[in-house]
Design an enzyme around this catalytic site. Structure first.
Site, PDB file in Angstrom:
ATOM      1  CD  GLU A 484       9.616  58.734 -99.555  1.00 17.13           C
ATOM      2  OE1 GLU A 484      10.313  59.133 -98.597  1.00 17.13           O
ATOM      3  OE2 GLU A 484      10.113  58.432-100.660  1.00 17.13           O
ATOM      4  CG  HIS A 694      20.182  70.191-101.815  1.00 13.80           C
ATOM      5  ND1 HIS A 694      20.362  69.562-103.023  1.00 13.80           N
ATOM      6  CD2 HIS A 694      20.266  69.231-100.877  1.00 13.80           C
ATOM      7  CE1 HIS A 694      20.555  68.274-102.815  1.00 13.80           C
ATOM      8  NE2 HIS A 694      20.499  68.045-101.521  1.00 13.80           N
TER       9      HIS A 694
HETATM   10  N1  GLN Z   1      12.832  58.532-101.515  1.00 14.18           N
HETATM   11  C1  GLN Z   1      13.532  59.411-100.649  1.00 14.18           C
HETATM   12  C2  GLN Z   1      12.892  60.785-100.667  1.00 14.18           C
HETATM   13  O1  GLN Z   1      12.410  61.183-101.659  1.00 14.18           O
HETATM   14  C3  GLN Z   1      14.972  59.538-101.051  1.00 14.18           C
HETATM   15  C4  GLN Z   1      15.725  60.431-100.120  1.00 14.18           C
HETATM   16  C5  GLN Z   1      17.225  60.397-100.293  1.00 14.18           C
HETATM   17  O2  GLN Z   1      17.740  59.907-101.255  1.00 14.18           O
HETATM   18  N2  GLN Z   1      17.964  60.932 -99.354  1.00 14.18           N
HETATM   19  O3  GLN Z   1      12.889  61.493 -99.694  1.00 14.18           O
END
Ligand code: GLN
Ligand code: ZN
Length: 756
Positions: A484, A694
């Site tokens: 991404e 996190h």
């Molecule tokens: N595919 C997204 C990521 O990995 C999912 C993020 C989410 O669920 N907030 O960032």
């Protein structure tokens, strides 16, 4: 007739509060400078509202982090782990909000404020909690506002809402604290009553389902509070919904002014005016506090007329439906939106102006010009070609029942998918995003600014994807992702490529603390002109012999994180989104991408506040997901992801989504989340997260082995996946690599154990 708003955004039109906070936290500004700066922001907010002609200045809605936390500190309800560790109250305050790494104290929990995207800090109550007033900030603010020639209306969160939203530690019953808390409110209210005309107390909890017993408690509580508020008017505010079964309790409350949300709770108006008590005043929430559309002034004036036929004008106040906290600050900061669309919008400042126009109209001033201009804008929006797309509408009408269903059931799909993918048991994967380095962000920024050409941009992004695939090979993951790098945000990325969306430059809304979000605006019928992700995923897949998951954001999540048009039911907008994402799913499958993950991070957030409305929501939310995902063949594996694991009452609905694989957050609760699937086992495959993304901490192999073993107590081995809690975009590469290596090792260890 007087005007007020329930609250105003704190952040400032240019996110001044965010900047001040972050600079202070990083040590760049000293406390004195910081405090001066935030003081300026607060005063400038007051003056801004005043300049729009609003009669009262709401005081106490400003906060350095969160208003619930302000109350927790004011009441001295400091959780034991923070007690006696801080001399400076402000240091204590930020430690409670953000945790204190130096002292090793974890932050207080944060959760969503009703059904908004604002997050509050959850109060913690135990047998030793004792309330006592620790500061006089509110009173000082009131005095300061008066000095400035303003007419302050202090606001407090009500005791019933405050207690309801807190959590009980160690089996303690928090309602035992109510008598103490009521004494404290009496102290506060009597102090304030001597200084102002109106005191606002918010009780949004009254729009949720509460017990008959609690209703009695509410009545008793306000009897007591009102007893010390003689010379001043007590305004009790409800918002986000209608009062439902609590309406009678509310109408008979010991209070002088009752506030109703007439946007979300529009349907309650007739019931209210039919039985509105003669000794009370009414505050009408006629201007939408949490969406961005212009108020239809003609319609609002009609409503006002209906009300004033039964309730005389002196007893009517005009207001926003809820606090304007949930609305962007000022439309005048938007210079790039199409002017046709700007003309349909109204942000916090404009909403205040709308209230003033309504008041002036009732006073008999000539507002005809303004009203006509408003009607014209409303009519233009209704008829606009930008809004209506006959092709989309026709497609929605023609959706058939079979479009919601996969061809075969999961049990037969599973066999087909098993032989197609031939994955090891406990397959390892990630949730989608990989670390977003400053370099990646710069690449995107430069492209947006036109500094990078399309082909240069594509090359740079593809290089990141290439690296991501290489790293995943090295780590030995079984199912890969492209990472991404092209996405700034999981909703914005898609919104920018869909028709029917627009984006503001400065439409920021506070999410929590200094964190702000800029939700896209869905103004018209939604469609997908072109593939949105195929080229990236296809490229990633070309670099590996292993399966690469396509990564999409689901329709419910796109809906929940946007400002949504108010001229169609949400379910209908969601259906349009579902069809648009369905097209993408189809294109991915056509490009031989055989695993497709459709993230529904906001699925649970979209739940309505009242029990009676939940099934309806769940039905259309699940349907939307299925409409998105069901066109594919049996050997295409659909994944979904949700960022939480506490599904309590909705596990059955999650199962109905019929995704082949679901990944959820689980590591922080030590797999406890799986409890919600104990009674109703998840029927398909599931990957409870074993790596807490996190935190920068690298989880050990041993720790993850243990989590997997716990998972195996509840989930059959043929259905368990191994993955982190969520996407990795906020992490650094170093820790990500090390953690994923440990994760893969732990999967290998557990595989050995189960085959022996
Ligand atoms: N595919 C997204 C990521 O990995 C999912 C993020 C989410 O669920 N907030 O960032
Ligand atoms: Zn997530």
């Amino acid at each position: 007739m007087l005007t007020h708003v329930l609250g105003f955004p704190r952040i400032g039109a240019n996110r001044e509060l965010k900047r001040a906070l972050e600079s202070f936290w990083s040590g760049k500004t000293k406390a004195q400078t910081f405090n001066n700066r935030v003081h300026e922001i607060k005063i400038s907010n007051w003056k801004q509202v005043k300049s729009t002609g609003i009669d009262y200045t709401t005081v106490g809605d400003f906060s350095l982090y969160d208003q619930m936390l302000d109350h927790t500190q004011l009441f001295g309800a400091i959780p034991p782990r923070f007690q006696h560790k801080y001399e400076d109250p402000q240091e204590l305050y930020f430690a409670m909000a953000r945790g204190d790494a130096e002292k090793g104290i974890s932050a207080m929990e944060m959760t969503k404020w009703f059904d908004t995207n604002y997050h509050y800090i959850v109060p913690e109550f135990d047998a030793n909690t004792h309330f006592s007033k620790t500061n006089s900030k509110l009173l000082e603010d009131v005095r300061e506002a008066k000095k400035l020639g303003l007419n302050p209306k202090p606001v407090l969160i009500g005791p019933i809402t405050y207690l309801s939203l807190g959590k009980e530690i160690g089996g303690f019953n928090k309602w035992l604290l109510l008598p103490q808390l009521v004494e404290l409110y009496k102290e506060l209210v009597s102090e304030l009553a001597a200084e102002c005309e109106v005191i606002q107390i918010d009780e949004p909890i009254l729009v949720t389902d509460i017990s008959e017993e609690l209703r009695l408690t509410v009545s008793e509580t306000y009897k007591q509070i009102k007893s010390v508020c003689k010379e001043c008017k007590l305004l009790v505010a409800t918002y986000f919904e209608s009062l439902g079964d609590n309406l009678n309790t509310f109408l008979n409350l010991n209070a002088d002014i009752l506030h109703f949300d007439l946007i979300e709770g529009k349907g309650q108006l007739t019931n209210i005016i039919d039985s509105f008590p003669a000794d009370k005043s009414i505050s009408l929430g006629l201007v939408d506090g949490r969406n961005i559309w212009k108020t239809d002034l003609t319609e609002a004036l009609e409503t006002l007329t209906t009300v004033t036929e039964k309730i005389d004008l002196e007893r009517v106040y005009l207001s926003s439906s809820c606090s304007l906290l949930h609305s962007p600050v000022d439309l005048r900061n938007e210079t790039k939106l199409p002017s046709e669309i700007v003309n349909w919008l109204s942000f916090a400042v404009q909403k205040c102006q709308e209230l003033t126009v309504l008041k002036n109209a009732v006073k008999g001033e000539d507002v005809e010009q303004i009203r006509l201009k408003n009607s014209k804008a409303i009519a233009e929006r209704k008829a606009s070609k930008l809004v209506h797309d006959e092709t989309v509408q026709k497609r929605c009408r023609e959706v058939s029942a079979e479009m919601y269903e996969r061809t075969n059931s999961f049990s037969s799909r599973k066999l087909i998918q098993q032989s197609y993918f031939n994955l090891p048991e406990l397959p390892t994967t990630t949730i989608g995003s990989f670390p977003q380095t400053p370099k990646i962000r710069k690449t995107r920024r430069d492209f947006k600014a036109g500094i990078l050409s399309n082909s240069d941009y594509e090359l740079k992004i593809k290089n990141v994807i290439k690296d991501n695939i290489k790293i995943q090979h090295q780590i030995g993951l079984d199912v890969l992702v492209h990472g991404e790098p092209e996405r700034n945000d999981m909703v914005e990325y898609f919104g920018e490529m869909l028709k029917g969306f627009c984006f503001t430059e400065n439409g920021w809304v506070q999410s929590y603390g200094s964190r702000c979000v800029k939700p896209p605006i869905i103004y018209g019928d939604v469609s997908r002109p072109e593939p949105m992700t195929v080229k990236w995923t296809e490229y990633a897949a070309s670099l590996s012999h292993k399966p690469v998951k396509g990564m999409l954001t689901g329709p419910v999540t796109i809906l929940c994180w946007s400002f949504v048009r108010n001229d169609l039911p949400r379910s209908e907008v969601c259906k349009q989104l579902a069809l648009a994402v369905r097209d993408e799913v189809q294109d991915l499958e056509n490009a031989e991408i055989k695993m497709i993950q459709i993230d529904e991070a906001a699925f649970r957030e979209g739940m309505p506040l009242k029990e009676a409305d939940k099934n309806d929501y769940l039905q259309w939310a699940v349907d939307s997901f299925k409409l998105t995902s069901s066109s594919v063949k049996d050997d295409t594996q659909i994944h979904t992801h949700m960022c939480y694991s506490d599904f309590n009452s909705i596990s059955e609905w999650i199962a109905k989504m019929d995704a082949d694989v679901i990944s959820i957050e689980a590591s922080r609760s030590g797999m406890k989340l799986l409890d919600s699937f104990k009674e109703f086992p998840y029927p398909n495959e599931i990957g409870p997260g074993i790596y807490d993304i996190h935190s920068p901490r690298i989880p050990s192999v041993e720790e993850m082995v243990n989590l997997l073993k716990k998972g195996l107590e509840v989930i059959p081995q043929s259905e368990l996946w191994v993955n982190p809690d969520c996407g990795l975009k906020t992490r650094k590469w170093e820790e990500t690599k090390a953690s994923l290596q440990n994760m893969v090792k732990s999967a290998k260890i557990v595989r050995k154990i189960i085959t022996h």
